[in-house]
Write an enzyme that holds these catalytic residues in place. Structure first.
Site: not given
Ligand code: GNR
Ligand code: NI
Length: 180
Positions: A46, A51, A94-95, A136-137, A140
């Site tokens: 995601g 980001q 998270c990236l 999660h997204e 953000h």
């Molecule tokens: O790549 C991602 N893996 C992930 C694993 C578990 C829960 C959420 C994520 S999202 C993350 C990519 C990211 O930072 N998205 O904002």
């Molecule tokens: Ni993230």
């Protein structure tokens, strides 16, 4: 398409509340396509526009597994309209917090409305990894990073580690041979 740079904590832009998109036009589609390329390259499942430094309510997701056909999702102005009482705990990453993983508890299922890449209104009913990733997204887009769901002690440890790393990076970039 172009690969974009991903910003990491403690970059203050990750705290911004992103702006709703007024019209899904070619400018928006270009950002979404660049986000997808950036996400696949990272690799991640995601990505939220903030980001890559863009404070607009745009998300790309692909939770398909390796060897399966790709299943990209493009979400404009996504909104969580329902969550289950039942929760799930996932080891999240998270990236923008590279190589740090921790357990986060969230609603196990959710319903999300959004506009797709063509500006058409859609609803997603999600469970499992997709439900977690959507939340999660969308976090953000509201300036929330997954470490904000951890205990204060854990969060401060992670932020401290990344603040030190950022300073090391600034120092090495600032270094010139003539400086001795
Ligand atoms: O790549 C991602 N893996 C992930 C694993 C578990 C829960 C959420 C994520 S999202 C993350 C990519 C990211 O930072 N998205 O904002
Ligand atoms: Ni993230």
């Amino acid at each position: 398409m172009a690969k974009l740079d991903i910003i990491t904590i403690p970059d203050p832009r990750l705290k911004l509340v992103s702006e709703p998109v007024a019209h899904v036009d070619d400018r928006i589609r270009k950002i979404l396509d660049d986000m997808l390329e950036t996400m696949y390259d990272a690799p991640g499942i995601g990505l939220a526009a903030i980001q890559v430094g863009v404070a607009e309510r745009l998300v790309t997701i692909d939770v398909s597994r390796e060897g399966e056909p790709k299943a990209p999702l493009f979400l404009v102005n996504p909104e969580v309209v329902w969550t289950s009482e039942e929760t799930n705990t996932y080891e999240e990453g998270c990236l923008s917090v590279p190589e740090h993983y921790d357990e986060v508890e969230r609603p196990a299922r959710c319903r999300v409305t959004h506009l797709d890449r063509d500006g058409v209104e859609r609803t997603i009913e999600a469970e499992g990894l997709l439900a977690t990733c959507l939340q999660h997204e969308i976090d953000h887009l509201n300036g929330v990073v997954f470490i904000d769901h951890l205990s204060r002690l854990k969060r401060e440890r992670v932020v401290k580690k990344f603040s030190k790393l950022a300073k090391v990076r600034v120092r090495s970039v600032g270094w010139r041979p003539s400086m001795g």
